[in-house]
Design a protein around this motif. Sequence first.
Motif, PDB file in Angstrom:
ATOM      1  N   LEU A   3      -3.919   6.187 -13.836  1.00 15.60           N
ATOM      2  CA  LEU A   3      -4.997   7.021 -14.382  1.00 15.60           C
ATOM      3  C   LEU A   3      -4.467   8.005 -15.423  1.00 15.60           C
ATOM      4  O   LEU A   3      -5.068   8.166 -16.490  1.00 15.60           O
ATOM      5  CB  LEU A   3      -5.694   7.798 -13.263  1.00 15.60           C
ATOM      6  CG  LEU A   3      -6.669   7.012 -12.405  1.00 15.60           C
ATOM      7  CD1 LEU A   3      -7.112   7.858 -11.216  1.00 15.60           C
ATOM      8  CD2 LEU A   3      -7.870   6.584 -13.216  1.00 15.60           C
ATOM      9  N   VAL A   4      -3.360   8.650 -15.126  1.00 20.47           N
ATOM     10  CA  VAL A   4      -2.800   9.635 -16.047  1.00 20.47           C
ATOM     11  C   VAL A   4      -2.324   8.959 -17.328  1.00 20.47           C
ATOM     12  O   VAL A   4      -2.555   9.454 -18.436  1.00 20.47           O
ATOM     13  CB  VAL A   4      -1.652  10.418 -15.368  1.00 20.47           C
ATOM     14  CG1 VAL A   4      -0.933  11.304 -16.361  1.00 20.47           C
ATOM     15  CG2 VAL A   4      -2.188  11.236 -14.215  1.00 20.47           C
ATOM     16  N   ALA A   5      -1.656   7.807 -17.189  1.00 22.55           N
ATOM     17  CA  ALA A   5      -1.173   7.082 -18.372  1.00 22.55           C
ATOM     18  C   ALA A   5      -2.340   6.612 -19.237  1.00 22.55           C
ATOM     19  O   ALA A   5      -2.299   6.715 -20.464  1.00 22.55           O
ATOM     20  CB  ALA A   5      -0.311   5.908 -17.951  1.00 22.55           C
ATOM     21  N   ALA A   6      -3.394   6.084 -18.605  1.00 27.47           N
ATOM     22  CA  ALA A   6      -4.560   5.623 -19.361  1.00 27.47           C
ATOM     23  C   ALA A   6      -5.261   6.791 -20.037  1.00 27.47           C
ATOM     24  O   ALA A   6      -5.713   6.678 -21.184  1.00 27.47           O
ATOM     25  CB  ALA A   6      -5.522   4.879 -18.432  1.00 27.47           C
ATOM     26  N   TRP A   7      -5.344   7.920 -19.346  1.00 26.54           N
ATOM     27  CA  TRP A   7      -5.953   9.123 -19.927  1.00 26.54           C
ATOM     28  C   TRP A   7      -5.171   9.586 -21.159  1.00 26.54           C
ATOM     29  O   TRP A   7      -5.744   9.906 -22.192  1.00 26.54           O
ATOM     30  CB  TRP A   7      -5.996  10.219 -18.875  1.00 26.54           C
ATOM     31  CG  TRP A   7      -6.697  11.462 -19.322  1.00 26.54           C
ATOM     32  CD1 TRP A   7      -6.131  12.573 -19.858  1.00 26.54           C
ATOM     33  CD2 TRP A   7      -8.102  11.708 -19.307  1.00 26.54           C
ATOM     34  NE1 TRP A   7      -7.096  13.499 -20.154  1.00 26.54           N
ATOM     35  CE2 TRP A   7      -8.317  13.002 -19.834  1.00 26.54           C
ATOM     36  CE3 TRP A   7      -9.200  10.973 -18.900  1.00 26.54           C
ATOM     37  CZ2 TRP A   7      -9.576  13.552 -19.950  1.00 26.54           C
ATOM     38  CZ3 TRP A   7     -10.456  11.544 -19.028  1.00 26.54           C
ATOM     39  CH2 TRP A   7     -10.633  12.802 -19.547  1.00 26.54           C
ATOM     40  N   ALA A  87     -10.507   2.304 -20.309  1.00 25.29           N
ATOM     41  CA  ALA A  87     -10.720   1.148 -19.428  1.00 25.29           C
ATOM     42  C   ALA A  87      -9.663   0.071 -19.670  1.00 25.29           C
ATOM     43  O   ALA A  87      -9.102  -0.486 -18.716  1.00 25.29           O
ATOM     44  CB  ALA A  87     -12.124   0.577 -19.649  1.00 25.29           C
ATOM     45  N   GLY A  88      -9.384  -0.228 -20.930  1.00 24.80           N
ATOM     46  CA  GLY A  88      -8.398  -1.253 -21.249  1.00 24.80           C
ATOM     47  C   GLY A  88      -6.999  -0.880 -20.801  1.00 24.80           C
ATOM     48  O   GLY A  88      -6.282  -1.688 -20.194  1.00 24.80           O
ATOM     49  N   MET A  89      -6.592   0.352 -21.067  1.00 23.52           N
ATOM     50  CA  MET A  89      -5.256   0.787 -20.675  1.00 23.52           C
ATOM     51  C   MET A  89      -5.127   0.913 -19.161  1.00 23.52           C
ATOM     52  O   MET A  89      -4.081   0.592 -18.596  1.00 23.52           O
ATOM     53  CB  MET A  89      -4.911   2.126 -21.338  1.00 23.52           C
ATOM     54  CG  MET A  89      -4.679   2.020 -22.818  1.00 23.52           C
ATOM     55  SD  MET A  89      -3.234   1.003 -23.178  1.00 23.52           S
ATOM     56  CE  MET A  89      -3.271   0.996 -24.936  1.00 23.52           C
ATOM     57  N   ALA A  97       1.699  -2.178 -12.943  1.00 22.71           N
ATOM     58  CA  ALA A  97       2.183  -1.455 -11.767  1.00 22.71           C
ATOM     59  C   ALA A  97       2.190  -2.352 -10.535  1.00 22.71           C
ATOM     60  O   ALA A  97       3.144  -2.325  -9.745  1.00 22.71           O
ATOM     61  CB  ALA A  97       1.317  -0.222 -11.515  1.00 22.71           C
ATOM     62  N   THR A  98       1.161  -3.159 -10.379  1.00 25.94           N
ATOM     63  CA  THR A  98       1.108  -4.079  -9.243  1.00 25.94           C
ATOM     64  C   THR A  98       2.234  -5.092  -9.299  1.00 25.94           C
ATOM     65  O   THR A  98       2.904  -5.352  -8.291  1.00 25.94           O
ATOM     66  CB  THR A  98      -0.257  -4.797  -9.212  1.00 25.94           C
ATOM     67  OG1 THR A  98      -1.291  -3.815  -9.157  1.00 25.94           O
ATOM     68  CG2 THR A  98      -0.357  -5.721  -8.020  1.00 25.94           C
TER      69      THR A  98
END
Length: 154
Positions: A3-7, A87-89, A97-98
Motif C-alpha cells: 500500500l505504501v509503495a503504491a501510494w 491500482a496498477g502499482m 511480494a507474494t
Amino acid sequence: YCLVAAWGEALGSLVPFYLGRAGGELFLMKKIDRARYEKLRDRFERQEFLAIMIPSVMAPPMPVKLFLLAAGVFEMRAISLFCAVFAGMFLRFSVLATITILYGPRIVQIIGSIVKAHPVIVLATAGVLVVLIAIQVVRKLLSRTKGVPLPVED
C-alpha cells in the motif's frame, strides 16, 4: 508495504502528469511519431483508466512515464490518474511480494549454490551481459530518432 509503495508511486506519477499538462505535447512529439501519438490519444479517449493502469502493472522496461505524460497532454482528470496508477502499482507490488514470500529464500539458495559451483561461468555470463547492454546503450545514443513535426493547421 504494498500500500505504501503504491501510494508513493501514485504521488510520484503526478509530476510527469502535470508536466504534460504544462506543455508536454511538444516533448511527446519529439519522442514518438505522429501515428503513435494519434494511437495514444485514441486510447485515452476510449479507456482512460485502463490506458494508465495496464502500463502501471507492467515490468520496468514499460515506458510508464510516457503514458503519464500523455495523460497530462490529453487532459485526463488527476484523480482518475491517481487511482489508476495506485491500482496498477498495488496489483504489481502485491504479486511481486507474494512471489518473494513464497519462493524468495529458495531462489537465493539455488543462485548461491550455482555461483559457488560454477564461478567462472557465472562471471563470464555476467561479463557478456554487461558488454551487450553497453553495446545497446551506445547504439541507442548514436541513433536517436526525432518525431515527426506537427503539421501546420490552416
